[in-house]
Design a protein around this motif. Sequence first.
Motif, mmCIF file in Angstrom:
data_model
loop_
_atom_site.group_PDB
_atom_site.id
_atom_site.type_symbol
_atom_site.label_atom_id
_atom_site.label_comp_id
_atom_site.label_asym_id
_atom_site.label_seq_id
_atom_site.Cartn_x
_atom_site.Cartn_y
_atom_site.Cartn_z
ATOM 1 N N ALA A 9 -1.527 -2.505 -8.788
ATOM 2 C CA ALA A 9 -0.685 -3.666 -8.213
ATOM 3 C C ALA A 9 -0.675 -4.979 -8.916
ATOM 4 O O ALA A 9 -0.245 -6.074 -8.831
ATOM 5 N N GLN A 10 -2.059 -4.872 -9.564
ATOM 6 C CA GLN A 10 -2.588 -6.118 -10.378
ATOM 7 C C GLN A 10 -1.548 -6.964 -11.258
ATOM 8 O O GLN A 10 -1.643 -8.125 -11.504
ATOM 9 N N ASP A 11 -0.590 -6.103 -11.866
ATOM 10 C CA ASP A 11 0.206 -6.456 -12.790
ATOM 11 C C ASP A 11 1.730 -6.903 -12.259
ATOM 12 O O ASP A 11 2.567 -7.248 -13.078
ATOM 13 N N ARG A 16 -4.378 -13.200 -4.315
ATOM 14 C CA ARG A 16 -5.522 -12.584 -4.672
ATOM 15 C C ARG A 16 -5.763 -11.270 -4.355
ATOM 16 O O ARG A 16 -6.192 -10.330 -5.213
ATOM 17 N N TRP A 17 -5.335 -10.659 -3.190
ATOM 18 C CA TRP A 17 -5.377 -9.331 -2.614
ATOM 19 C C TRP A 17 -4.392 -8.392 -3.643
ATOM 20 O O TRP A 17 -5.047 -7.576 -4.160
ATOM 21 N N VAL A 18 -3.413 -8.916 -4.135
ATOM 22 C CA VAL A 18 -2.492 -8.036 -4.903
ATOM 23 C C VAL A 18 -3.187 -7.980 -6.317
ATOM 24 O O VAL A 18 -3.089 -6.999 -6.718
ATOM 25 N N HIS A 19 -3.585 -9.182 -6.848
ATOM 26 C CA HIS A 19 -4.298 -8.862 -8.508
ATOM 27 C C HIS A 19 -5.387 -8.093 -8.065
ATOM 28 O O HIS A 19 -6.010 -7.894 -9.235
ATOM 29 N N ASN A 20 -6.298 -7.937 -6.969
ATOM 30 C CA ASN A 20 -7.185 -7.047 -6.943
ATOM 31 C C ASN A 20 -6.879 -5.539 -6.554
ATOM 32 O O ASN A 20 -7.901 -4.782 -6.676
ATOM 33 N N MET A 21 -5.787 -5.356 -6.484
ATOM 34 C CA MET A 21 -5.256 -3.987 -5.865
ATOM 35 C C MET A 21 -5.015 -3.100 -6.986
ATOM 36 O O MET A 21 -4.288 -3.539 -7.928
ATOM 37 N N SER A 22 -5.748 -2.157 -6.971
ATOM 38 C CA SER A 22 -5.525 -1.025 -8.130
ATOM 39 C C SER A 22 -3.969 -0.865 -8.106
ATOM 40 O O SER A 22 -3.613 -0.259 -6.938
ATOM 41 N N LYS A 57 0.906 -1.040 0.078
ATOM 42 C CA LYS A 57 0.055 0.137 -0.162
ATOM 43 C C LYS A 57 0.970 1.399 0.159
ATOM 44 O O LYS A 57 0.506 2.281 -0.728
#
Length: 111
Positions: A90-92, A82-88, A51
């Motif tokens: 950070a998903q990539d 899952r959290w990282v892939h859903n974070m604006s 974050k």
Amino acid sequence: MTNDQPVAPPKKILVVDDTLVIRKVVEMKLKASGYRVMSAVDASAAISTIKQEIPDLILLDLLFPPDPMDVGMHWDGFAIIRWVHNMSGAQDVPIIIISGTDPAKYRDRCL
């Protein structure tokens, strides 16, 4: 002759592992190779770090001991993914699994 080209800042790598020796050895090797290294001992620290500053790469353990203070969901490496892939933003971020477990056991789930 001088080189007037700007120097790119070092890539940031987040190492997430609950084992101190693993974190320190990986951190030392990466720093020696010119990377900027951040580290986290568990999901809470990893999420807080991400974050604050999105890394260029995450090296992630899969299994963490349960937090005795956490009465909710147990955060393992898969929950972090899952959290990282859903974070604006950070998903990539690429994630490389570092774990002492049998890779075949978790291969499909990691993919």
